[in-house]
Motif scaffolding. Structure first.
Motif, mmCIF file in Angstrom:
data_model
loop_
_atom_site.group_PDB
_atom_site.id
_atom_site.type_symbol
_atom_site.label_atom_id
_atom_site.label_comp_id
_atom_site.label_asym_id
_atom_site.label_seq_id
_atom_site.Cartn_x
_atom_site.Cartn_y
_atom_site.Cartn_z
ATOM 1 N N THR A 70 -20.004 -6.786 10.409
ATOM 2 C CA THR A 70 -20.151 -5.567 9.632
ATOM 3 C C THR A 70 -18.795 -4.913 9.379
ATOM 4 O OG1 THR A 70 -20.534 -4.231 11.615
ATOM 5 C CG2 THR A 70 -22.482 -5.108 10.475
ATOM 6 N N TYR A 71 -18.733 -4.225 8.250
ATOM 7 C CA TYR A 71 -17.577 -3.446 7.838
ATOM 8 C C TYR A 71 -18.068 -2.025 7.571
ATOM 9 C CZ TYR A 71 -15.332 -7.953 6.751
ATOM 10 O OH TYR A 71 -14.797 -9.215 6.813
ATOM 11 N N THR A 72 -17.168 -1.058 7.599
ATOM 12 C CA THR A 72 -17.526 0.320 7.281
ATOM 13 C C THR A 72 -17.057 0.651 5.868
ATOM 14 O OG1 THR A 72 -17.363 0.990 9.588
ATOM 15 C CG2 THR A 72 -17.235 2.747 7.935
ATOM 16 N N ILE A 73 -18.006 1.105 5.039
ATOM 17 C CA ILE A 73 -17.715 1.537 3.675
ATOM 18 C C ILE A 73 -17.570 3.056 3.711
ATOM 19 C CG2 ILE A 73 -18.538 1.654 1.293
ATOM 20 C CD1 ILE A 73 -20.530 -0.645 2.075
ATOM 21 N N SER A 74 -16.480 3.577 3.159
ATOM 22 C CA SER A 74 -16.290 5.025 3.032
ATOM 23 C C SER A 74 -16.289 5.382 1.555
ATOM 24 C CB SER A 74 -14.971 5.473 3.659
ATOM 25 O OG SER A 74 -14.993 5.238 5.041
ATOM 26 N N VAL A 75 -17.062 6.420 1.197
ATOM 27 C CA VAL A 75 -17.157 6.871 -0.189
ATOM 28 C C VAL A 75 -16.807 8.359 -0.226
ATOM 29 C CG1 VAL A 75 -18.653 7.117 -2.211
ATOM 30 C CG2 VAL A 75 -19.019 5.213 -0.615
ATOM 31 N N ILE A 121 -13.161 -0.014 2.224
ATOM 32 C CA ILE A 121 -13.858 -0.783 3.253
ATOM 33 C C ILE A 121 -12.862 -1.139 4.346
ATOM 34 C CG2 ILE A 121 -15.336 -2.768 3.758
ATOM 35 C CD1 ILE A 121 -15.763 -3.124 0.757
ATOM 36 N N ALA A 122 -13.306 -1.047 5.595
ATOM 37 C CA ALA A 122 -12.461 -1.413 6.747
ATOM 38 C C ALA A 122 -13.310 -2.145 7.778
ATOM 39 C CB ALA A 122 -11.820 -0.165 7.358
ATOM 40 N N GLY A 178 -16.586 3.628 -9.029
ATOM 41 C CA GLY A 178 -15.520 3.516 -8.035
ATOM 42 C C GLY A 178 -15.623 2.144 -7.400
ATOM 43 N N VAL A 179 -14.522 1.398 -7.371
ATOM 44 C CA VAL A 179 -14.530 0.049 -6.810
ATOM 45 C C VAL A 179 -13.610 0.019 -5.592
ATOM 46 C CG1 VAL A 179 -14.087 -2.401 -7.245
ATOM 47 C CG2 VAL A 179 -14.976 -0.949 -9.079
ATOM 48 N N SER A 180 -14.103 -0.598 -4.525
ATOM 49 C CA SER A 180 -13.364 -0.653 -3.263
ATOM 50 C C SER A 180 -12.271 -1.707 -3.283
ATOM 51 C CB SER A 180 -14.323 -0.992 -2.119
ATOM 52 O OG SER A 180 -14.703 -2.366 -2.206
ATOM 53 N N ASN A 181 -11.492 -1.676 -2.215
ATOM 54 C CA ASN A 181 -10.583 -2.771 -1.910
ATOM 55 C C ASN A 181 -11.434 -3.985 -1.551
ATOM 56 O OD1 ASN A 181 -11.248 -1.002 0.448
ATOM 57 N ND2 ASN A 181 -10.358 -2.687 1.607
ATOM 58 N N ALA A 182 -10.860 -5.171 -1.623
ATOM 59 C CA ALA A 182 -11.571 -6.392 -1.236
ATOM 60 C C ALA A 182 -11.350 -6.650 0.255
ATOM 61 C CB ALA A 182 -11.072 -7.576 -2.047
ATOM 62 N N VAL A 183 -12.414 -7.057 0.939
ATOM 63 C CA VAL A 183 -12.299 -7.487 2.335
ATOM 64 C C VAL A 183 -12.588 -8.979 2.400
ATOM 65 C CG1 VAL A 183 -12.803 -5.245 3.359
ATOM 66 C CG2 VAL A 183 -14.687 -6.814 2.865
ATOM 67 N N THR A 184 -11.975 -9.647 3.373
ATOM 68 C CA THR A 184 -12.087 -11.096 3.490
ATOM 69 C C THR A 184 -12.820 -11.474 4.769
ATOM 70 O OG1 THR A 184 -10.002 -11.353 2.308
ATOM 71 C CG2 THR A 184 -10.778 -13.254 3.577
ATOM 72 N N THR A 185 -13.847 -12.322 4.619
ATOM 73 C CA THR A 185 -14.581 -12.840 5.767
ATOM 74 C C THR A 185 -14.433 -14.355 5.765
ATOM 75 O OG1 THR A 185 -16.180 -11.051 5.480
ATOM 76 C CG2 THR A 185 -16.804 -12.850 6.964
ATOM 77 N N THR A 186 -14.043 -14.913 6.922
ATOM 78 C CA THR A 186 -13.798 -16.349 7.037
ATOM 79 C C THR A 186 -14.721 -16.945 8.083
ATOM 80 O OG1 THR A 186 -11.483 -16.007 6.453
ATOM 81 C CG2 THR A 186 -12.036 -18.101 7.512
#
Length: 168
Positions: A32-37, A18-19, A112-120
């Motif tokens: 929004t974030y972009t998920i790549s699989v 995720i980015a 498959g598990v993504s990296n964690a993204v942080t929303t504040t």
């Protein structure tokens, strides 16, 4: 004599990312974030696989459940697909941080598990104010409104036909 083996397929867990890594939103706002699989299956007998995407949040107190859209991607072996992750702060919240991951699942595959993204949640907002110096109210083609120049007195008018650097 040459003997040819049967076609095979090595089934592997997908890669999920995720980015960007983090973003700030306001109370009741979303981003929004972009998920790549990536389908990591390999071999001549492999076929397309549909991966279901599910978001997991660490903070359900100040954030609504995050959503992946579309909720699944169908990918040929080696192909990369994308989806959009929407993270939304609950209305009325003035602070909080949410860590979100996305898990891709498919029958016969390890998850498959993504990296964690942080929303504040951020209550800081920038004030934007425009003035049409020396003129009346003006709205540009992007919809930005420049207020009429008021409360000035005196001054001189100057005009030129020469180009002025730094202006459009």
């Amino acid at each position: 004599e040459i003997t040819q083996g049967s076609p095979t397929c090595a089934v592997n867990a997908p890669t999920v990312s995720i980015a960007p890594a983090s973003q700030n939103i306001t109370s009741g706002g979303s981003d929004t974030y972009t998920i790549s699989v990536t389908n990591n299956d390999s071999g001549t007998a492999c076929v397309s696989t549909t991966f279901r995407l599910a978001a997991t949040d660490t903070n359900s107190t100040t954030f609504n459940a995050s959503v992946a859209s579309p909720a699944s991607v169908s990918l040929a072996p080696g192909a990369i697909g994308t989806s959009t992750l929407t993270v939304t702060a609950q209305t009325g919240q003035t602070s909080g941080t949410d860590s979100t991951t996305v898990t891709a699942t498919a029958s016969g595959h390890a998850n498959g598990v993504s990296n964690a993204v942080t929303t504040t949640i951020s209550t800081t907002t920038a004030a934007v104010f425009g003035v049409n110096a020396g003129g009346g109210q003006y709205t540009d083609t992007a919809g930005n409104v420049y207020k009429a120049d008021t409360d000035y007195s005196g001054g001189l008018t100057y005009s030129t036909t020469a180009a002025i650097s730094g202006t459009a």
